[in-house]
Enzyme design. Structure first.
Site, PDB file in Angstrom:
ATOM      1  N   TYR A  44       0.813  -1.217   0.000  1.00  0.00           N
ATOM      2  CA  TYR A  44       0.000   0.000   0.000  1.00  0.00           C
ATOM      3  C   TYR A  44       0.846   1.267   0.000  1.00  0.00           C
ATOM      4  O   TYR A  44       0.360   2.347  -0.309  1.00  0.00           O
ATOM      5  CB  TYR A  44      -0.949   0.019   1.215  1.00  0.00           C
ATOM      6  CG  TYR A  44      -2.089  -0.975   1.114  1.00  0.00           C
ATOM      7  CD1 TYR A  44      -2.140  -1.912   0.098  1.00  0.00           C
ATOM      8  CD2 TYR A  44      -3.119  -0.969   2.035  1.00  0.00           C
ATOM      9  CE1 TYR A  44      -3.169  -2.831   0.009  1.00  0.00           C
ATOM     10  CE2 TYR A  44      -4.162  -1.885   1.954  1.00  0.00           C
ATOM     11  CZ  TYR A  44      -4.173  -2.814   0.930  1.00  0.00           C
ATOM     12  OH  TYR A  44      -5.196  -3.720   0.840  1.00  0.00           O
ATOM     13  N   ASP A  94      -3.538 -18.214   0.969  1.00  0.00           N
ATOM     14  CA  ASP A  94      -4.712 -18.839   0.337  1.00  0.00           C
ATOM     15  C   ASP A  94      -5.300 -19.912   1.252  1.00  0.00           C
ATOM     16  O   ASP A  94      -6.522 -20.029   1.406  1.00  0.00           O
ATOM     17  CB  ASP A  94      -4.363 -19.391  -1.053  1.00  0.00           C
ATOM     18  CG  ASP A  94      -3.009 -20.081  -1.110  1.00  0.00           C
ATOM     19  OD1 ASP A  94      -2.249 -19.994  -0.130  1.00  0.00           O
ATOM     20  OD2 ASP A  94      -2.718 -20.719  -2.138  1.00  0.00           O
ATOM     21  N   ASP A 103     -11.209  -8.606   7.155  1.00  0.00           N
ATOM     22  CA  ASP A 103     -12.616  -8.440   6.767  1.00  0.00           C
ATOM     23  C   ASP A 103     -13.318  -9.791   6.726  1.00  0.00           C
ATOM     24  O   ASP A 103     -14.467  -9.921   7.137  1.00  0.00           O
ATOM     25  CB  ASP A 103     -12.728  -7.774   5.389  1.00  0.00           C
ATOM     26  CG  ASP A 103     -12.896  -6.274   5.496  1.00  0.00           C
ATOM     27  OD1 ASP A 103     -12.486  -5.710   6.535  1.00  0.00           O
ATOM     28  OD2 ASP A 103     -13.428  -5.654   4.562  1.00  0.00           O
ATOM     29  N   ASP A 139      -5.563  -6.877   5.346  1.00  0.00           N
ATOM     30  CA  ASP A 139      -6.767  -6.146   4.964  1.00  0.00           C
ATOM     31  C   ASP A 139      -7.868  -7.147   4.597  1.00  0.00           C
ATOM     32  O   ASP A 139      -9.011  -7.079   5.072  1.00  0.00           O
ATOM     33  CB  ASP A 139      -6.430  -5.245   3.767  1.00  0.00           C
ATOM     34  CG  ASP A 139      -7.509  -4.235   3.454  1.00  0.00           C
ATOM     35  OD1 ASP A 139      -8.532  -4.222   4.156  1.00  0.00           O
ATOM     36  OD2 ASP A 139      -7.332  -3.457   2.499  1.00  0.00           O
ATOM     37  N   LYS A 147       3.071 -15.743   1.719  1.00  0.00           N
ATOM     38  CA  LYS A 147       2.975 -16.431   0.431  1.00  0.00           C
ATOM     39  C   LYS A 147       4.419 -16.683   0.010  1.00  0.00           C
ATOM     40  O   LYS A 147       4.862 -16.271  -1.074  1.00  0.00           O
ATOM     41  CB  LYS A 147       2.203 -15.537  -0.562  1.00  0.00           C
ATOM     42  CG  LYS A 147       1.837 -16.211  -1.873  1.00  0.00           C
ATOM     43  CD  LYS A 147       0.744 -17.249  -1.754  1.00  0.00           C
ATOM     44  CE  LYS A 147       0.519 -17.932  -3.090  1.00  0.00           C
ATOM     45  NZ  LYS A 147      -0.330 -19.124  -3.008  1.00  0.00           N
TER      46      LYS A 147
END
Ligand code: NAD
Length: 362
Positions: free
Chosen positions: A141, A223, A251, A247, A191
């Site tokens: 980000y 994943d 959620d 992020d 990852k």
């Protein structure tokens, strides 16, 4: 020692829900003789309307001077078409980065009284109590270079995912220390099979594990973590990850509880100064109707007491009062099920205050 809290109500339902948290603050202040001063300021769309800036210098100055910030929510359709750098969300992002609030704590707790509100089977989620620790001021980000450029006659978009070892150690320390005082299990999400930046992440967390031998550490690819969160979320205690994965996973974890109006969050700096806010937005569709759920903001206040004011006892009393009003069957519209009593924002806040006032001293 006196502590100073800045109140930033923001836009939409922000002022309505923050009003209820402020009632709760007054109640615990009185009950526990807390030496707290407060101030308030404009942020988001309200600040843009008044001063042409979603984070005026005067608000930032007050935020710098405070020990903790209680934040409502910002944004709404009214400000969607203004210049990007003046939008309410930019004010919040600037506030987080100006205060170096690098550690975002998002608990996903499902009160047994609300097990039916989840889209998952009650036995999969009932009693869920996990904590996601997300790095908030680095990663893709913020990484450079970034942008959209012309290449071979077409547009190419690009971003950079970057973490230094010190950034990983800084967030790792927060996660290990929180795991230590919770269920003593930490799962680091990466990852590493594809992305070098998360290969380093995994190496650094593994190295840190040697200093926290009382915490059981595991590693999971993002994943798989996304899958495990809906398959068997109670296997987790604390999860730690970078900005982008955090992020998305936070959620997902939030929605396991089925009720966005119930979820608090904290964003902390290295000295545990923090910004505390509900996970939801400004809910323009219900703003001004007096029906928003104030409990996420009230539980954000509980987190403020625990992390920035070192008053875990007061935090516990607030959380217990919330559980008590749910046990009494009081529900705002977003968490209402048949057989319960539907109440508005102010009545819910008053019920929490009454439960705190009438409880025995913690
Ligand atoms: P939202 O979280 O505001 O609303 C999503 C849905 O949940 C709506 O139906 C809303 O009514 C409901 N809801 C949210 N909070 C609730 C509460 N406390 N009680 C009852 N129902 C509640 O998300 P959105 O609609 O995507 O965004 C609306 C605005 O909020 C946008 O401008 C967005 O940019 C902003 N936003 C701000 C923040 C923040 O302040 N940190 C976070 C997310 C979105």
């Amino acid at each position: 020692m006196s502590k100073h809290i800045l109140i930033l109500p923001g836009d939409g339902i922000g002022p309505e829900i923050v009003d209820e948290a402020v009632k709760v603050l007054s109640a615990v202040q009185q009950k526990y003789s807390l030496d707290i001063t407060t101030d308030s300021a404009l942020v988001g769309g309200a600040a843009y309307d008044a001063e042409g800036d979603p984070l005026p210098e005067s608000t930032l100055e007050k935020a710098r001077a405070a020990d903790a910030i209680l934040f409502g929510s910002i944004g709404g359709p009214k400000w969607d078409a203004i210049a990007r750098d003046k939008r309410p969300e930019r004010g919040l992002l600037r506030l987080r980065s100006s205060l170096n609030l690098f550690a975002n704590l998002r608990p996903a707790i499902l009160f047994p009284q609300l097990a039916d509100a989840s889209s998952l089977k009650p036995e999969v989620v009932s009693g869920l109590d996990i904590l996601i620790v997300r790095e908030l001021t680095g990663g893709i980000y913020f990484g450079q270079p970034r942008g959209i450029r012309e290449e071979n006659g077409e547009r190419v978009g690009f971003n950079t995912d970057v973490y230094s070892e010190s950034e990983i150690r800084r967030i790792g320390k927060v996660a290990f220390e929180l795991a230590r005082v919770r269920g003593k299990r930490l799962c680091s999400i990466d990852k590493a099979n594809v992305l070098e930046v998360t290969e380093l992440w995994k190496e650094v967390i593994s190295d840190m594990a040697k200093d926290y031998s009382d915490v059981e550490v595991s590693h999971m690819y993002v994943d798989n973590a996304a899958m495990q969160l809906v398959r068997a979320p109670k296997q987790f205690d604390v999860l730690v990850t970078g900005n982008l994965f955090g992020d998305i996973l936070s959620d997902e974890a939030a929605m396991l509880t089925g009720s966005i109006g119930m979820l608090p969050s904290a964003s902390l700096d290295e000295h545990r100064k923090g910004l505390y806010e509900p996970c939801h937005g400004s809910a323009p569709d219900i703003a001004g109707q007096g029906i928003a759920n104030p409990l996420a903001t009230i539980m954000s206040l509980a987190m403020l007491m625990r992390y920035s004011l070192d008053r875990g006892d007061v935090a516990g009393a607030i959380e217990k009062a919330v559980e008590q009003v749910l046990e009494q069957g009081l529900r705002t519209a977003d968490i209402y099920t048949e057989g319960c009593e539907k109440v508005g924002t102010a009545a819910m806040g008053d019920a929490v205050v009454a439960a705190i006032t009438s409880a025995a001293h913690a």
